[in-house]
Design an enzyme around this catalytic site. Structure first.
Site, PDB file in Angstrom:
ATOM      1  CG  HIS A  62       3.459  70.371 -97.404  1.00 33.81           C
ATOM      2  ND1 HIS A  62       2.159  69.980 -97.248  1.00 33.81           N
ATOM      3  CD2 HIS A  62       3.521  70.961 -98.623  1.00 33.81           C
ATOM      4  CE1 HIS A  62       1.453  70.322 -98.318  1.00 33.81           C
ATOM      5  NE2 HIS A  62       2.265  70.915 -99.170  1.00 33.81           N
ATOM      6  CE  LYS A  71       4.522  66.235 -91.000  1.00 33.30           C
ATOM      7  NZ  LYS A  71       3.913  67.242 -91.842  1.00 33.30           N
ATOM      8  CE1 TYR A 132      -0.621  65.281 -91.865  1.00 39.81           C
ATOM      9  CE2 TYR A 132      -2.925  65.850 -91.560  1.00 39.81           C
ATOM     10  CZ  TYR A 132      -1.862  65.564 -92.389  1.00 39.81           C
ATOM     11  OH  TYR A 132      -2.045  65.569 -93.747  1.00 39.81           O
ATOM     12  CG  ASP A 168       1.312  70.962-102.438  1.00 40.58           C
ATOM     13  OD1 ASP A 168       2.061  71.626-101.687  1.00 40.58           O
ATOM     14  OD2 ASP A 168       0.468  70.155-102.001  1.00 40.58           O
TER      15      ASP A 168
END
Length: 180
Positions: A62, A71, A132, A168
């Site tokens: 992603h 991140k 995250y 996905d």
């Protein structure tokens, strides 16, 4: 906290020093001072998120189009094989990847700058909690994805996925997204 670079420009590994004794452990999971000295900063719009994934779950690859997002990723419970792919067209490592184990033993974290794709697979037989810290609010209109098993990327997943999201499983190839 030790911060080291990787072969992909801007991708950093943060390694804390857990203090362990008979009661358990204490570790710092983030330290703004050393992080800022290494170029890791978060503005006022950052967000913290957490996901839980079952053993064998693979999430990714992603990323975000446009300005992307940076991140900091760590595994608070369990273990994952974490992979980043450089999707910055102007980067000397465009298309290259970096992979590492993140777990609840060493507490390593991975800084992923804007313009990279990210994915992971859960190792072992226990669920994994992934935390995250993202440098900007999520914009679903900028979501992009690439297949985890794209032959061009030839990523070294240490176990085959046992579960994938529909998104996905239907992700496009590297060539379809980047034209190379």
């Amino acid at each position: 906290m030790q911060i080291s670079s990787t072969a992909i420009p801007g991708v950093l590994v943060l390694e804390p020093t857990p203090h362990r004794d008979g009661r358990g452990f204490f570790t710092r999971t983030f330290d703004a001072g050393p992080a800022a000295a290494a170029g890791i900063t978060f503005g006022e719009g950052y967000q913290d998120s957490q996901s839980r994934s079952e053993p064998g779950v693979l999430r990714g690859l992603h990323g975000r189009s446009g300005d992307g997002e940076a991140k900091l990723v760590r595994c608070a419970r369990g273990a994952i094989w974490d992979v980043v792919v450089d999707a910055r067209r102007d980067s000397p490592t465009f298309g290259a990847h970096f992979a590492t184990r993140l777990d609840d033993i060493d507490f390593r974290a991975l800084w992923i700058p804007p313009g990279l794709l990210h994915g992971f697979v859960v190792l072992g037989e226990e669920p994994a909690d992934i935390c995250y810290r993202i440098d900007r609010p999520h914009d679903p209109d900028s979501d992009i994805g690439v297949r985890y098993d794209d032959p061009f990327l030839a990523l070294p997943w240490p176990r085959p996925p046992e579960q994938l999201s529909a998104r996905d499983a239907a992700a496009p190839s590297w060539a379809e997204v980047f034209g190379t």
